[in-house]
Design an enzyme around this catalytic site. Structure first.
Site, PDB file in Angstrom:
ATOM      1  N   GLU A  54      -5.774  -8.449   1.089  1.00 17.83           N
ATOM      2  CA  GLU A  54      -6.424  -7.933   2.293  1.00 17.83           C
ATOM      3  C   GLU A  54      -7.880  -7.635   1.993  1.00 17.83           C
ATOM      4  O   GLU A  54      -8.204  -7.026   0.967  1.00 17.83           O
ATOM      5  CB  GLU A  54      -5.751  -6.654   2.831  1.00 17.83           C
ATOM      6  CG  GLU A  54      -4.365  -6.860   3.405  1.00 17.83           C
ATOM      7  CD  GLU A  54      -3.803  -5.590   4.041  1.00 17.83           C
ATOM      8  OE1 GLU A  54      -4.605  -4.734   4.474  1.00 17.83           O
ATOM      9  OE2 GLU A  54      -2.577  -5.460   4.102  1.00 17.83           O
ATOM     10  N   GLU A  59       0.802  -1.224   0.000  1.00 15.26           N
ATOM     11  CA  GLU A  59       0.000   0.000   0.000  1.00 15.26           C
ATOM     12  C   GLU A  59       0.839   1.281   0.000  1.00 15.26           C
ATOM     13  O   GLU A  59       0.803   2.058   0.964  1.00 15.26           O
ATOM     14  CB  GLU A  59      -0.952   0.011   1.197  1.00 15.26           C
ATOM     15  CG  GLU A  59      -1.980  -1.094   1.170  1.00 15.26           C
ATOM     16  CD  GLU A  59      -3.046  -0.941   2.251  1.00 15.26           C
ATOM     17  OE1 GLU A  59      -3.033   0.090   2.973  1.00 15.26           O
ATOM     18  OE2 GLU A  59      -3.897  -1.834   2.381  1.00 15.26           O
TER      19      GLU A  59
END
Length: 498
Positions: free
Chosen positions: A405, A224
């Site tokens: 995720e 991320e």
């Protein structure tokens, strides 16, 4: 970067962090095929007790491909603890969490879920759940205390034990090189604003690859990068706690460069393993039918998604984002000849992380359309999972995808019988897995799915107040208690479907 653009970016960041409630779903959004979230109520975890909260006896059973990879995910700083043991150096998150006022209740990752000492039992827990894949991260300061130089063999050995233990239990390791725990010594030298940090990351990646690389079938480079950019440099509520829009997008470029350099480092080893980035992608929708809202959604999508996808998969930054930042921005001035070629070094797969959609009004504000979870930024909208997966395949071709995720925080508590009944999490996962299955049926080359997260853990600025795990961690005793969702997920894996 102009003063106007800098102010707009900071305002956008603030508005994204505190999205305000909006009116009903626009006709434009409805026309795009968006549907109401199903099975999850306002608080995200308030599904009815007793029985399966989403079971429909008339529904056709959903079956996944026979070789689908069912998994769960964690990250080093959130679970390992042992912050000062066996040669580990200090990270930016050690510094940040120990700074008064930075985290809820002053919580730190010093002990976390004590995985460093309890890893073997945790691997047994994964085996008992039936996991086929486990995605975790390596702590950079555990390998190189100050981010450079000779590796700490005790750190490498720790991860060798985990990887070997996973193989012994028939679980495929999926390893992330960087999940935000930058060595503090590198931050002291400028952190990700310093171009040299990207090269130090490549050296670290090469060290890890040559130490344990041939035992890992899938590597992920940077987790991320957008969260480092936005939370760490725009909003300031993640390490290193900056609020500087001009610095933020220079950081974005250096993170992308670090990704590309790590890909090249793995190729240089000759190991037959796969590698790709891990990107959190937020589908961006217009909040109403106006041209202004459509334009705002498009630009916001550039900052949220295309800035990272385009550079890695097409070798170019999106022109609208570069124009919005301006030719005098630090990012624009920081791009050197050959950088984008490096960033676009061919990858083997793309890791996608999905949590929430975003809705944009004509003036660039974000508004809330769906029920939110305990994490007030998270709107519960399973259709967004389908939309982002199909969009990636449509726009970038059939690159293999793994979901690394997807999850929900709930106010989990131990019941009188010693169990945790998180019915709302089951509803959330069922709805999102249904969307995943639809995406596969519609041609998305999705290989695996990982719940966030395996264990309750240190949830960054939220400390230990939010519980995201399939497994309840009683922090005073470090006892592990599989929640109702863990038992449900084990059955999903056994059935290879819903």
């Amino acid at each position: 970067m102009s003063i106007l653009t800098r102010r707009r970016l900071l305002r956008r960041a603030a508005l994204s962090a505190t999205a305000t409630a909006g009116a009903g779903l626009s006709a434009a959004a409805a026309g795009a095929g968006l549907t109401a979230a199903t099975g999850v109520l306002a608080a995200g975890c308030d599904a009815p007790k007793g029985g399966d909260p989403t079971a429909d006896p008339t529904a056709e059973r959903v079956r996944f491909p026979h070789d689908f990879g069912w998994g769960a995910a964690t990250s080093a700083y959130q679970i390992e603890g042992a912050a000062k043991e066996d040669g580990r150096g200090e990270s930016v998150w050690d510094t940040f969490s120990h700074t008064p006022g930075r985290t809820r209740n002053g919580d730190t990752g010093d002990v976390a879920a004590d995985h460093y000492h309890r890893w073997a039992d945790d691997l047994d827990l994964m085996r008992d759940l039936g996991l086929r894949s486990y995605r975790f991260s390596i702590s950079w300061p555990r390998i190189q205390a100050d981010g450079t130089g000779k590796p700490n063999q005790r750190g490498l050995d720790f991860y060798k034990r985990i990887i070997g233990g996973l193989h012994e239990r028939g679980i495929a390791p999926m390893v992330t090189l960087f999940h935000w725990d930058l060595p503090q010594a590198l931050q002291d030298d400028g952190g990700w604003e310093n171009r040299d940090t990207a090269h130090r990351f490549a050296d670290y990646a090469d060290t890890v690859f040559r130490g344990i690389g041939d035992q890992v079938p899938v590597w992920l480079t940077i987790n991320e990068p957008k969260t480092v950019v936005q939370n760490g440099y725009l909003w300031g509520h993640h390490a290193p706690g900056r609020q500087d829009a001009d610095a933020a997008y220079l950081v974005a470029h250096h993170l992308q460069l670090a990704h590309g350099l790590a890909v090249r480092a793995l190729r240089a080893t000759g190991f037959d393993t796969r590698i790709g980035p891990a990107l959190n992608l937020h589908p961006c929708y217009p909040a109403d039918d106006s041209p202004a809202a459509a334009a705002a959604a498009t630009l916001h999508d550039g900052y949220e998604n295309r800035l990272y996808l385009d550079s890695i998969l097409t070798g170019a930054y999106p022109a609208d984002v570069l124009a919005d930042l301006g030719p005098d921005s630090r990012m624009a001035k920081g791009i050197r000849d050959g950088d984008l070629e490096t960033i676009a070094s061919p990858v083997d797969l793309l890791a996608v992380q999905y949590y929430t959609p975003l809705y944009l009004t004509g003036n660039g504000n974000t508004v809330t359309r769906w029920p939110t979870s305990e994490a007030d930024w998270q709107q519960i909208y399973p259709q967004g999972m389908y939309d982002i997966l199909t969009r990636v395949t449509r726009d970038y071709g059939p690159v293999p995808i793994t979901v690394t995720e997807n999850g929900l925080p709930c106010p989990d508590t131990l019941g009188p019988d010693g169990t945790v009944d998180d019915a709302g999490r089951i509803a959330f996962l069922r709805d999102h897995l249904t969307a995943v299955h639809r995406a596969i049926a519609d041609g998305v080359p999705l290989e695996s799915y990982h719940v966030w997260s395996l264990l309750d853990n240190f949830e960054w600025a939220e400390g230990y107040d939010q519980r995201w795990g399939l497994v309840y961690v009683d922090y005073p005793t470090q006892r592990r208690i599989p929640k109702r969702s863990a038992h449900w997920y084990r059955q999903v894996i056994r059935d290879n479907g819903l």
